[in-house]
Scaffold this motif. Structure first.
Motif, PDB file in Angstrom:
ATOM      1  N   PHE A   1      -1.908   7.174   8.706  1.00 62.31           N
ATOM      2  CA  PHE A   1      -3.260   7.101   8.157  1.00 62.31           C
ATOM      3  C   PHE A   1      -3.654   5.715   7.668  1.00 62.31           C
ATOM      4  O   PHE A   1      -4.838   5.417   7.574  1.00 62.31           O
ATOM      5  N   LEU A   2      -2.690   4.867   7.330  1.00 60.75           N
ATOM      6  CA  LEU A   2      -3.040   3.662   6.590  1.00 60.75           C
ATOM      7  C   LEU A   2      -2.976   2.372   7.388  1.00 60.75           C
ATOM      8  O   LEU A   2      -3.293   1.327   6.865  1.00 60.75           O
ATOM      9  N   THR A   3      -2.504   2.390   8.621  1.00 58.60           N
ATOM     10  CA  THR A   3      -2.447   1.143   9.378  1.00 58.60           C
ATOM     11  C   THR A   3      -3.724   0.967  10.184  1.00 58.60           C
ATOM     12  O   THR A   3      -4.395   1.937  10.535  1.00 58.60           O
TER      13      THR A   3
ATOM     14  N   LYS B   1      -7.142   9.788  17.087  1.00 59.22           N
ATOM     15  CA  LYS B   1      -5.947   9.093  16.637  1.00 59.22           C
ATOM     16  C   LYS B   1      -5.196   9.868  15.568  1.00 59.22           C
ATOM     17  O   LYS B   1      -3.976  10.015  15.631  1.00 59.22           O
ATOM     18  N   ILE B   2      -5.910  10.383  14.569  1.00 55.22           N
ATOM     19  CA  ILE B   2      -5.189  11.034  13.465  1.00 55.22           C
ATOM     20  C   ILE B   2      -4.614  12.386  13.874  1.00 55.22           C
ATOM     21  O   ILE B   2      -3.684  12.880  13.229  1.00 55.22           O
TER      22      ILE B   2
ATOM     23  N   LEU C   1      -6.374   4.333  10.760  1.00 55.93           N
ATOM     24  CA  LEU C   1      -7.611   4.434   9.988  1.00 55.93           C
ATOM     25  C   LEU C   1      -7.706   3.553   8.760  1.00 55.93           C
ATOM     26  O   LEU C   1      -8.514   3.841   7.874  1.00 55.93           O
ATOM     27  N   ASP C   2      -6.910   2.528   8.635  1.00 52.11           N
ATOM     28  CA  ASP C   2      -6.969   1.705   7.430  1.00 52.11           C
ATOM     29  C   ASP C   2      -6.846   2.581   6.192  1.00 52.11           C
ATOM     30  O   ASP C   2      -5.979   3.419   6.111  1.00 52.11           O
ATOM     31  N   ASP C   3      -7.774   2.430   5.234  1.00 47.37           N
ATOM     32  CA  ASP C   3      -7.683   3.132   3.954  1.00 47.37           C
ATOM     33  C   ASP C   3      -8.818   4.124   3.770  1.00 47.37           C
ATOM     34  O   ASP C   3      -9.341   4.289   2.676  1.00 47.37           O
TER      35      ASP C   3
ATOM     36  N   SER D   1       0.828  -1.200   0.000  1.00 51.09           N
ATOM     37  CA  SER D   1       0.000   0.000   0.000  1.00 51.09           C
ATOM     38  C   SER D   1       0.861   1.248   0.000  1.00 51.09           C
ATOM     39  O   SER D   1       0.587   2.219  -0.701  1.00 51.09           O
ATOM     40  N   PHE D   2       1.936   1.218   0.786  1.00 52.31           N
ATOM     41  CA  PHE D   2       2.874   2.331   0.808  1.00 52.31           C
ATOM     42  C   PHE D   2       3.604   2.425  -0.520  1.00 52.31           C
ATOM     43  O   PHE D   2       3.719   3.484  -1.118  1.00 52.31           O
TER      44      PHE D   2
END
Length: 871
Positions: free
Chosen positions: A40-42, A833-834, A46-48, A12-13
């Motif tokens: 942001f992506l883990t 979280k973000i 927040l997943d995707d 994804s990265f």
């Protein structure tokens, strides 16, 4: 807070970074972008869920790309059967994407994007491919937009043309001339991404990841290795001090073991044998340059080197006493041998180190006193360094010539091409810009003229003429997009301090005068061009200072004077004094250049000191004046806070670089350095706009997230917004005109629905701020805490992300690490979280800063596992 064991795939990265790689001319700060992506992506966060995710990583002239979405294309939009044609009889075999033009009469075919949509939509990006086949004739075929041209491509042969363009709202047209014919195939698709259009239209500087101030048009670091010829290798000789015996050395020649003996203090060489020698094998490389030092005590005769040559091929003899010799090896063995009649010499403290690393030194050349020396009037020998001058790239080479007594001549090559070949009589500094041709070396060749010369400070960098290049800046150690307003440096010689005067406190030169010397230290731009201002060692006490007289400032505007300073001797302070202006424009402000803190400051000055690394600080004062707009600015040495009197004993001094004077009605701070050399120079504003689409931005609910730092504590409504391209309908983040305040606003039909203030501890620090919007459900979060809510209001129709108020005003000015858009209203837990700083983020930021300065670091615990998976 523990780390989750669940990990997202690194693909994804990699997909996002690779997508930016593909559509960017230049890529850097990959590690910093990964930090933002990780947040942001883990599943830890927040997943995707983000539909747009921007973090500085890649850039091109005119384009600042986002990491998400990975660039894709919409459906085919062309239907050539639609539209109207001039000279319709000349157009035949019209299919959806292809049409023939026949010889006989000029003709133009106008067509729309899928006729049901009308013209191309203004502001949208499109990918276009035009193919010309079966061409014949003697004139041009082409493609353009009607009216205000954004596309204008012409062809007189079979060709394929592709480009990405932003529509100006006009329809497309294909045109042909009476003397040609061809088959024309066309494809147009909307580009689905969130890449920003970027403009500046001028040069600008930034701080690179190496901590150096460089023009953004400089695309590389230094490409020449050891260009100052100062590099010294490690010791190559074993037992050079003959501490206990001759171990490591091999005596050779008749009766060598008796005639070469060890004694306290060295090796004694006594022999009548011309071949007697003392050697160390396999310590040299043929053609490499070396520096030898040793002590010789000669009783009779003499010794010298074998396997070594000086310029011109002469023998290397050692003299009585201390020897310092530069030579080029013609053997792998260092051999010290008898060279003059009967020899009786004591040898000690032998040292051999390589010099001129990365250079292949030709005959008649040598490294001497930190320079590449040519000494011949007859040969054409060369010295060179392996290189890769990529075809089509632009390079700038600079170097200096010295140590010549008559005219001289040299050739300079970049592999396949000459750069310079001329007889030189006086010039000592050279600068050339050229295009790479695939050459594989950089080569200096001496020619038959004069008595020789020296080459020094060779520099090669890759450059570009492009002026719309976004700036990834590392002033605080981590990469961010730097967006600044237009500004002009009115100090016409920004790094020539002879334009000022060295005067005492009474305005006269003399006993209190200082001494100003150029090229005394490595400046923040990485070159030896810093100046030293010091006291003149005349005794007693005085007030040496550098004065810029008849300085003119702008009435009623903020006037900012800034300079880079570094501690040189014992004094800890410098003082910036403004005099001769209105009362509010006069006063002294003290800067501690030992620890980067402020001392006593004038109440009418806005004062700032910024750490630029390597002991350099940027010191600035800002003041206003109304009637008396001409005065003086002085730079004083100071030993203690509050006093400009120093002992005139030669122990007080400061390195100086980069004077800048700026005036603005709204800007009360120093912007990035603007070099000048004889005239004022203006850097235009950074403008970054037009990203996103209705597919990526929801008009019913969502989140706008920013991680930004302002340039000053009180701002003027600079904005980042979601909008419909106007300021009538927007969801807007604002830097406010109250100290350390930000705000969020929602407008529908130019009517404010929500306006919430967010007060920060320091708006010039990076803050993570998120604004959730949904009908009758709005909330603002700051650094992990919910700080404002509103339960009344509607949501506008929006389809564009921009660094403005949505229209053409309130361009964002600041530092941007990340901007993100979510198409759903996140939960409180997700918003917390973000906008929070996690343990892993702190670790990654620290690791990235250490990597940028090549520092050692250790990976441990769960972070090791995470690092291996993510990187």
């Amino acid at each position: 807070m523990g780390l989750t064991t669940k990990e997202i795939s690194s693909s994804s990265f990699n997909d996002m970074i690779s997508s930016v790689d593909r559509r960017s001319e230049y890529v850097e700060n990959r590690a910093g972008a990964n930090v933002r992506l990780n947040n942001f992506l883990t599943p830890y966060t927040l997943d995707d869920k983000s539909s747009i995710l921007n973090a500085p990583c890649g850039y091109s002239n005119g384009v600042y790309p986002s990491l998400r979405p990975v660039q894709t294309f919409g459906p085919e939009l062309i239907d050539l059967t639609q539209g109207t044609a001039e000279q319709p009889s000349q157009w035949s075999n019209i299919t959806t994407n292809s049409v023939n033009f026949l010889t006989g009469a000029a003709g133009t075919r106008y067509f729309n994007i899928n006729s049901t949509q009308g013209t191309l939509i203004s502001g949208k990006k499109y990918s276009l491919t035009l193919e010309i086949s079966n061409y014949s004739g003697s004139d041009t075929l082409g493609l353009s937009t009607q009216g205000n041209v954004s596309i204008n491509a012409r062809f007189d042969t079979n060709a394929t043309h592709s480009e990405v363009f932003t529509s100006n709202g006009q329809s497309l047209r294909i045109f042909g001339r009476a003397t040609n014919s061809a088959t024309i195939t066309l494809s147009v698709k909307e580009v689905i991404d969130a890449d920003f259009d970027f403009t500046r239209g001028s040069a600008a500087t930034r701080v690179t990841k190496d901590g150096l101030i460089k023009n953004v048009q400089i695309l590389s670091g230094e490409l020449v290795q050891n260009g100052d010829f100062e590099q010294i290798g490690s010791e190559l000789i074993t037992n050079g001090d003959f501490a206990t015996d001759l171990s490591g050395w091999t005596p050779t020649g008749t009766n060598a073991t008796n005639t070469i003996t060890w004694e306290q203090g060295g090796a004694r060489i006594i022999s009548t044998d011309a071949n007697i020698s003392l050697s160390q094998y396999n310590v040299l490389t043929v053609g490499k340059a070396y520096k030898l030092t040793c002590d010789v005590n000669v009783t009779t005769g003499g010794i010298g080197l074998d396997g070594a040559i000086l310029v011109g091929g002469s023998t290397v003899n050692l003299v009585n006493g201390f020897n310092e010799i530069y030579f080029v090896a013609n053997s792998t063995t260092l051999k010290i041998k008898r060279v003059i009649s009967v020899s009786n010499c004591l040898l000690d403290n032998v040292s051999v180190k390589e010099v001129g690393q990365n250079w292949d030194i030709g005959s008649d050349w040598q490294i001497l006193d930190g320079k590449l020396k040519y000494n011949s009037s007859s040969s054409n020998s060369s010295s060179l360094q392996d290189f890769n001058f990529t075809s089509g790239k632009k390079y700038k080479i600079e170097f200096e010539i010295s140590d010549f007594t008559t005219d001289y001549r040299f050739d300079l090559y970049t592999g396949f091409s000459f750069i310079q070949s001329a007889i030189i009589t006086s010039q000592t500094s050279f600068s050339y810009i050229f295009e790479g041709d695939g050459g594989i070396y950089l080569r200096f060749r001496g020619l038959e003229r004069g008595t020789g010369f020296s080459v020094d400070n060779v520099s090669v960098i890759e450059i570009t003429d492009d002026t719309d290049i976004p700036r990834i800046d590392y002033t605080d150690g981590t990469g961010h997009l730097l967006l600044e307003p237009q500004s002009t440096n009115t100090a016409t010689y920004s790094n020539d301090f002879t334009q000022g005067d060295i005067f005492n406190s009474s305005g006269n030169p003399g006993v209190d005068a200082g001494v100003l010397t150029s090229q005394q230290a490595i400046s923040p731009d990485g070159t030896n061009n810093a100046w030293l201002l010091k006291d003149d060692n005349s005794g007693g006490n005085g007030q040496p200072n550098l004065r810029f007289y008849n300085t003119t400032v702008t009435s009623n505007d903020f006037n900012t004077v800034s300079i880079f300073a570094k501690k040189a001797l014992t004094n800890d302070f410098i003082v910036l004094r403004s005099t001769g202006f209105d009362t509010s424009g006069n006063g002294d402000s003290y800067f501690n250049i030992s620890n980067g803190t402020l001392g006593t400051t004038d109440s009418d000055h806005t004062v700032k000191i910024e750490d630029y690394g390597n002991g350099w600080y940027r010191c600035s004062i800002t003041f206003k004046t109304t009637t008396d707009t001409t005065g003086a600015v002085r730079i004083y040495l100071s030993v203690t806070d509050g006093s400009v009197s120093v002992p005139l004993d030669g122990t007080n001094g400061v390195y100086l670089y980069g004077l800048q004077c700026e005036a603005s009605a709204a800007q009360n701070y120093a912007t990035s350095y603007i070099p000048t050399s004889g005239s004022t120079v203006t850097r235009n504003a950074d403008v970054c706009n037009n990203a996103g689409s209705s597919d990526l931005i929801s008009s019913t609910e969502g989140v706008l997230y920013v991680e930004v730092a302002a340039l000053t504590s009180i701002n003027n409504f600079q904005s980042i917004s979601l909008s419909d391209g106007t300021n009538q309908n927007n969801i807007r983040f604002i830097l406010g005109n109250v100290l350390n305040r930000a705000s969020f606003q929602v407008k529908v039909g130019n009517t404010s629905q929500v306006f919430k203030n967010i007060d920060t501890t320091d708006i010039t620090d990076f803050n993570k701020i998120a604004f959730k919007y949904k009908e009758n459900d709005f909330a603002a979060w700051l650094n992990g805490v919910e700080v404002a809510t509103d339960t009344s209001g509607t949501v506008p129709t929006v389809n564009q992300l921009s660094f403005t108020n949505g229209g053409a005003f309130n361009n964002f000015e600041g530092k941007v690490k990340s901007v993100a858009v979510f198409k759903e209203a996140l939960t409180d837990e997700e918003l917390a979280k973000i906008t929070s700083t996690t343990q892993q983020e702190v670790f990654y930021e620290m690791r990235d800063r250490m990597l940028q300065i090549d520092a050692d670091y250790y990976e441990f615990g769960d972070y090791t596992t995470r690092l291996k998976k993510l990187f």
